[in-house]
Scaffold this motif. Structure first.
Motif, PDB file in Angstrom:
ATOM      1  N   UNK A  44       0.842  -1.194   0.000  1.00  0.00           N
ATOM      2  CA  UNK A  44       0.000   0.000   0.000  1.00  0.00           C
ATOM      3  C   UNK A  44       0.881   1.249   0.000  1.00  0.00           C
ATOM      4  N   UNK A  45       1.879   1.261   0.874  1.00  0.00           N
ATOM      5  CA  UNK A  45       2.796   2.397   0.944  1.00  0.00           C
ATOM      6  C   UNK A  45       3.521   2.616  -0.379  1.00  0.00           C
ATOM      7  N   UNK A  46       3.912   1.542  -1.024  1.00  0.00           N
ATOM      8  CA  UNK A  46       4.599   1.631  -2.305  1.00  0.00           C
ATOM      9  C   UNK A  46       3.692   2.256  -3.366  1.00  0.00           C
ATOM     10  N   UNK A  47       2.438   1.834  -3.387  1.00  0.00           N
ATOM     11  CA  UNK A  47       1.483   2.386  -4.345  1.00  0.00           C
ATOM     12  C   UNK A  47       1.234   3.868  -4.108  1.00  0.00           C
ATOM     13  N   UNK A  48       1.110   4.250  -2.847  1.00  0.00           N
ATOM     14  CA  UNK A  48       0.902   5.661  -2.511  1.00  0.00           C
ATOM     15  C   UNK A  48       2.129   6.480  -2.892  1.00  0.00           C
ATOM     16  N   UNK A  49       3.304   5.954  -2.602  1.00  0.00           N
ATOM     17  CA  UNK A  49       4.541   6.663  -2.969  1.00  0.00           C
ATOM     18  C   UNK A  49       4.625   6.891  -4.471  1.00  0.00           C
ATOM     19  N   UNK A  50       4.294   5.880  -5.244  1.00  0.00           N
ATOM     20  CA  UNK A  50       4.327   6.000  -6.711  1.00  0.00           C
ATOM     21  C   UNK A  50       3.331   7.052  -7.187  1.00  0.00           C
ATOM     22  N   UNK A  51       2.144   7.025  -6.625  1.00  0.00           N
ATOM     23  CA  UNK A  51       1.119   7.995  -7.013  1.00  0.00           C
ATOM     24  C   UNK A  51       1.552   9.413  -6.644  1.00  0.00           C
ATOM     25  N   UNK A  52       2.147   9.582  -5.467  1.00  0.00           N
ATOM     26  CA  UNK A  52       2.593  10.902  -5.052  1.00  0.00           C
ATOM     27  C   UNK A  52       3.747  11.412  -5.905  1.00  0.00           C
ATOM     28  N   UNK A  53       4.618  10.528  -6.333  1.00  0.00           N
ATOM     29  CA  UNK A  53       5.698  10.924  -7.242  1.00  0.00           C
ATOM     30  C   UNK A  53       5.117  11.411  -8.573  1.00  0.00           C
ATOM     31  N   UNK A  54       4.116  10.717  -9.073  1.00  0.00           N
ATOM     32  CA  UNK A  54       3.468  11.120 -10.316  1.00  0.00           C
ATOM     33  C   UNK A  54       2.813  12.492 -10.155  1.00  0.00           C
ATOM     34  N   UNK A  55       2.148  12.699  -9.039  1.00  0.00           N
ATOM     35  CA  UNK A  55       1.499  13.984  -8.776  1.00  0.00           C
ATOM     36  C   UNK A  55       2.544  15.093  -8.741  1.00  0.00           C
ATOM     37  N   UNK A  56       3.648  14.845  -8.077  1.00  0.00           N
ATOM     38  CA  UNK A  56       4.712  15.852  -7.993  1.00  0.00           C
ATOM     39  C   UNK A  56       5.245  16.203  -9.383  1.00  0.00           C
ATOM     40  N   UNK A  57       5.394  15.212 -10.236  1.00  0.00           N
ATOM     41  CA  UNK A  57       5.868  15.467 -11.606  1.00  0.00           C
ATOM     42  C   UNK A  57       4.852  16.307 -12.383  1.00  0.00           C
ATOM     43  N   UNK A  58       3.563  16.034 -12.175  1.00  0.00           N
ATOM     44  CA  UNK A  58       2.533  16.788 -12.869  1.00  0.00           C
ATOM     45  C   UNK A  58       2.483  18.237 -12.395  1.00  0.00           C
ATOM     46  N   UNK A  59       2.797  18.461 -11.135  1.00  0.00           N
ATOM     47  CA  UNK A  59       2.799  19.823 -10.615  1.00  0.00           C
ATOM     48  C   UNK A  59       3.978  20.623 -11.169  1.00  0.00           C
ATOM     49  N   UNK A  60       5.070  19.948 -11.493  1.00  0.00           N
ATOM     50  CA  UNK A  60       6.241  20.624 -12.037  1.00  0.00           C
ATOM     51  C   UNK A  60       6.100  20.912 -13.522  1.00  0.00           C
ATOM     52  N   UNK A  61       5.269  20.132 -14.187  1.00  0.00           N
ATOM     53  CA  UNK A  61       5.128  20.279 -15.644  1.00  0.00           C
ATOM     54  C   UNK A  61       4.346  21.501 -16.038  1.00  0.00           C
TER      55      UNK A  61
END
Length: 61
Positions: A44-61
């Motif tokens: 679960x933690x791994x999935x949340x971490x992956x999703x949060x990394x994706x969100x962070x990338x989208x915020x930078x784009x």
């Protein structure tokens, strides 16, 4: 409205409200972990971490 329009809206929403989505992911993960065996917490933690990394990338784009 096609799939490309929906994807663009989703990316725009993540860029604007990614922090709220990230907080929601944390709350949802804690709820799921409270209802499942401890043996799945790491997944679960791994999935949340992956999703949060994706969100962070989208915020930078």
């Amino acid at each position: 409205m096609g799939i490309d329009d929906l994807a663009a809206k989703a990316k725009s929403a993540l860029a604007e409200h990614g922090d709220k989505v990230s907080d929601g992911l944390e709350k949802a993960a804690e709820f799921v972990k409270s209802k499942t065996p401890d043996s799945v917490d790491a997944k679960i933690d791994s999935g949340v971490d992956s999703a949060q990394e994706y969100i962070a990338k989208q915020q930078q784009a």
